[in-house]
Structures are given as structure tokens and as C-alpha cells.
Design a protein around this motif. Structure first.
Motif, PDB file in Angstrom:
ATOM      1  N   TRP A  50       0.592  -1.766  -0.027  1.00  0.00           N
ATOM      2  CA  TRP A  50      -0.115   0.216   0.131  1.00  0.00           C
ATOM      3  C   TRP A  50       1.183   1.160   0.198  1.00  0.00           C
ATOM      4  N   THR A  51       0.250   2.468  -0.291  1.00  0.00           N
ATOM      5  CA  THR A  51       0.799   4.036  -0.102  1.00  0.00           C
ATOM      6  C   THR A  51       0.465   4.338   1.467  1.00  0.00           C
ATOM      7  N   MET A  52       1.979   4.959   2.227  1.00  0.00           N
ATOM      8  CA  MET A  52       1.852   5.979   3.111  1.00  0.00           C
ATOM      9  C   MET A  52       1.520   6.365   3.135  1.00  0.00           C
ATOM     10  N   PRO A  53       0.389   7.321   3.383  1.00  0.00           N
ATOM     11  CA  PRO A  53       0.074   8.341   4.068  1.00  0.00           C
ATOM     12  C   PRO A  53       0.810   8.905   4.412  1.00  0.00           C
ATOM     13  N   ASP A  54      -0.004  10.270   4.345  1.00  0.00           N
ATOM     14  CA  ASP A  54       0.773  11.459   4.952  1.00  0.00           C
ATOM     15  C   ASP A  54      -0.680  11.505   6.538  1.00  0.00           C
ATOM     16  N   LEU A  55       0.757  11.103   7.477  1.00  0.00           N
ATOM     17  CA  LEU A  55      -0.677  11.460   8.826  1.00  0.00           C
ATOM     18  C   LEU A  55      -0.088  12.220   9.697  1.00  0.00           C
ATOM     19  N   VAL A  56       1.198  13.490   9.037  1.00  0.00           N
ATOM     20  CA  VAL A  56       1.421  13.716  10.441  1.00  0.00           C
ATOM     21  C   VAL A  56       0.057  15.459  10.915  1.00  0.00           C
ATOM     22  N   GLY A  57      -0.056  15.230  12.299  1.00  0.00           N
ATOM     23  CA  GLY A  57      -1.238  16.678  12.204  1.00  0.00           C
ATOM     24  C   GLY A  57      -2.450  15.819  12.575  1.00  0.00           C
ATOM     25  N   SER A  58      -2.597  14.190  12.633  1.00  0.00           N
ATOM     26  CA  SER A  58      -3.447  13.297  12.556  1.00  0.00           C
ATOM     27  C   SER A  58      -3.536  13.629  14.105  1.00  0.00           C
ATOM     28  N   ASP A  93      -4.648   7.463  23.557  1.00  0.00           N
ATOM     29  CA  ASP A  93      -3.796   7.347  22.126  1.00  0.00           C
ATOM     30  C   ASP A  93      -4.979   8.401  21.576  1.00  0.00           C
ATOM     31  N   ARG A  94      -6.555   8.866  22.379  1.00  0.00           N
ATOM     32  CA  ARG A  94      -6.864  10.125  21.690  1.00  0.00           C
ATOM     33  C   ARG A  94      -6.034  11.792  21.971  1.00  0.00           C
ATOM     34  N   ASN A  95      -5.515  11.317  22.511  1.00  0.00           N
ATOM     35  CA  ASN A  95      -4.689  12.473  23.199  1.00  0.00           C
ATOM     36  C   ASN A  95      -3.754  13.481  22.923  1.00  0.00           C
ATOM     37  N   TRP A  96      -3.173  12.503  21.784  1.00  0.00           N
ATOM     38  CA  TRP A  96      -1.527  12.521  21.041  1.00  0.00           C
ATOM     39  C   TRP A  96      -2.087  12.956  19.760  1.00  0.00           C
ATOM     40  N   LYS A  97      -0.741  14.110  19.497  1.00  0.00           N
ATOM     41  CA  LYS A  97      -0.926  13.760  18.179  1.00  0.00           C
ATOM     42  C   LYS A  97       0.709  13.543  17.420  1.00  0.00           C
ATOM     43  N   VAL A  98      -0.231  13.156  15.828  1.00  0.00           N
ATOM     44  CA  VAL A  98       0.800  12.709  14.960  1.00  0.00           C
ATOM     45  C   VAL A  98       2.132  14.427  14.976  1.00  0.00           C
ATOM     46  N   CYS A  99       3.347  13.686  15.066  1.00  0.00           N
ATOM     47  CA  CYS A  99       4.137  15.033  14.982  1.00  0.00           C
ATOM     48  C   CYS A  99       4.840  14.742  13.301  1.00  0.00           C
ATOM     49  N   THR A 100       5.533  13.137  13.761  1.00  0.00           N
ATOM     50  CA  THR A 100       6.339  12.725  12.357  1.00  0.00           C
ATOM     51  C   THR A 100       5.811  11.373  12.278  1.00  0.00           C
ATOM     52  N   GLN A 101       6.723  10.836  11.708  1.00  0.00           N
ATOM     53  CA  GLN A 101       6.108   9.167  11.172  1.00  0.00           C
ATOM     54  C   GLN A 101       7.281   8.690  10.131  1.00  0.00           C
ATOM     55  N   ASN A 102       7.404   7.405  10.666  1.00  0.00           N
ATOM     56  CA  ASN A 102       9.245   6.696   9.841  1.00  0.00           C
ATOM     57  C   ASN A 102       9.099   6.939   8.840  1.00  0.00           C
ATOM     58  N   VAL A 103       8.288   6.034   8.136  1.00  0.00           N
ATOM     59  CA  VAL A 103       7.795   5.817   6.896  1.00  0.00           C
ATOM     60  C   VAL A 103       7.223   7.539   6.265  1.00  0.00           C
ATOM     61  N   VAL A 151       5.078  11.985  18.820  1.00  0.00           N
ATOM     62  CA  VAL A 151       4.044  12.242  19.783  1.00  0.00           C
ATOM     63  C   VAL A 151       4.289  13.158  20.421  1.00  0.00           C
ATOM     64  N   VAL A 152       3.003  13.952  20.332  1.00  0.00           N
ATOM     65  CA  VAL A 152       2.676  15.579  20.925  1.00  0.00           C
ATOM     66  C   VAL A 152       2.082  15.141  22.051  1.00  0.00           C
ATOM     67  N   LYS A 153       1.701  15.437  22.845  1.00  0.00           N
ATOM     68  CA  LYS A 153       0.448  15.664  23.551  1.00  0.00           C
ATOM     69  C   LYS A 153      -0.485  16.531  22.498  1.00  0.00           C
ATOM     70  N   VAL A 154      -1.858  16.732  22.289  1.00  0.00           N
ATOM     71  CA  VAL A 154      -2.662  17.533  21.640  1.00  0.00           C
ATOM     72  C   VAL A 154      -3.119  19.059  21.681  1.00  0.00           C
ATOM     73  N   ASP A 155      -2.592  19.569  22.697  1.00  0.00           N
ATOM     74  CA  ASP A 155      -2.002  20.614  22.993  1.00  0.00           C
ATOM     75  C   ASP A 155      -1.520  21.833  23.199  1.00  0.00           C
ATOM     76  N   GLU A 156       0.045  20.454  22.522  1.00  0.00           N
ATOM     77  CA  GLU A 156       0.911  21.011  22.718  1.00  0.00           C
ATOM     78  C   GLU A 156       1.873  21.129  20.753  1.00  0.00           C
ATOM     79  N   SER A 157       2.353  21.795  20.811  1.00  0.00           N
ATOM     80  CA  SER A 157       2.881  22.316  20.364  1.00  0.00           C
ATOM     81  C   SER A 157       4.557  21.043  19.403  1.00  0.00           C
ATOM     82  N   CYS A 158       4.775  20.363  17.931  1.00  0.00           N
ATOM     83  CA  CYS A 158       5.580  19.531  17.595  1.00  0.00           C
ATOM     84  C   CYS A 158       6.681  20.262  17.424  1.00  0.00           C
TER      85      CYS A 158
END
Length: 139
Positions: free
Chosen positions: A63-71, A106-116, A132-139
Motif C-alpha cells: 500500500w502507499t503510506m499516507p501523510d498522517l502528520v497532524g492527525s 491515544d486520542r490525547n496525542w497527535k502525530v508530529c513525525t512518521q518513520n515511513v 507524538v506530542v499531547k494534542v495541546d502541545e506544539s510539534c
């Protein structure tokens, strides 16, 4: 069996007292031997399972890896499972701040980077890790 013994004793007692023993009553209708109960064990149903990988030839094996940064982390994990039809069930994550915090909810965290990187091919043997960082934090 017990009632027959009691009846025989009663008839014997009547005869000993000079009374006329009556004819014993006929045996009750029905089977005269032991009752046999047959038990058939239920047939177990196979457990419901989700295949770890799609059957050969029926679906894509890459499959093709999607961009999930910010999710939200939970949404990113769900996206990978949906995309791959559960060909990839498990992804990992780590605290991108370096503080080593565990991602319990997991709902309390947001994606900042992905290794793929987005657009790269992934397979059922790919190991996907999100920073990941907490949803209220900046990446």
C-alpha cells in the motif's frame, strides 16, 4: 424396586395375621429396565477471526503510506488498519519531546513525525512508528 419390596412385606404381614393376601397390582406401564439418557455435546463454533494479512491474490500486498502528520494518534492508527484491511494491525509511537511519556490514551496525542515517508510503499511486514506530542502541545 422399593415399592415392590414394601408391597411384598405388606402381603407377608397380611398372611401372617390370617388375612387373605390380595393379588399384587400389575406393574406400572412403561419401561421395566433402567432409563438411558443420551447426551449429545454441542458442536463448538469456530471463533470469529480477522486475518492478519489479506489472502494471496485477493487484495493488495503493498500500500502507499499516507501523510498522517497532524492527525490524532488514534485516527492515524485506524487509518493504517483501514488502508491495509488489517494487513498492518500494529503501529508504534513514541513521545517526540524526548520525555519518554507513555501514550496510554491515544486520542490525547497527535502525530508530529512518521518513520515511513508519505508515498512510500508499505507491506504487512512494515514497522510504522509515529512521533507524538499531547494534542495541546506544539510539534
Amino acid at each position: 424396586m422399593r415399592s415392590t419390596t414394601v408391597l411384598a412385606l405388606t402381603l407377608t404381614a397380611l398372611a401372617a395375621c390370617g388375612g387373605q393376601p390380595a393379588q399384587p397390582p400389575p406393574p406400572p406401564p412403561g419401561p421395566t429396565g433402567p432409563t438411558i439418557i443420551t447426551y449429545t455435546a454441542p458442536v463448538p463454533m469456530p471463533p470469529e477471526t480477522t486475518p492478519a494479512a489479506p489472502p494471496a491474490g485477493s487484495q493488495a500486498t503493498s500500500w502507499t503510506m499516507p501523510d498522517l502528520v497532524g492527525s490524532v494518534l488514534q485516527d492515524a492508527q485506524d487509518s493504517i488498519q483501514r488502508l491495509t484491511g488489517y494487513g498492518i494491525v500494529l503501529t508504534t509511537s513514541h513521545d517526540a519531546t524526548g520525555a519518554g511519556r507513555m501514550q496510554v490514551a491515544d486520542r490525547n496525542w497527535k502525530v508530529c513525525t512518521q518513520n515511513v515517508p508519505p508515498g512510500a510503499a508499505i507491506t504487512s511486514s512494515s514497522r510504522i512508528d509515529f512521533g507524538v506530542v499531547k494534542v495541546d502541545e506544539s510539534c
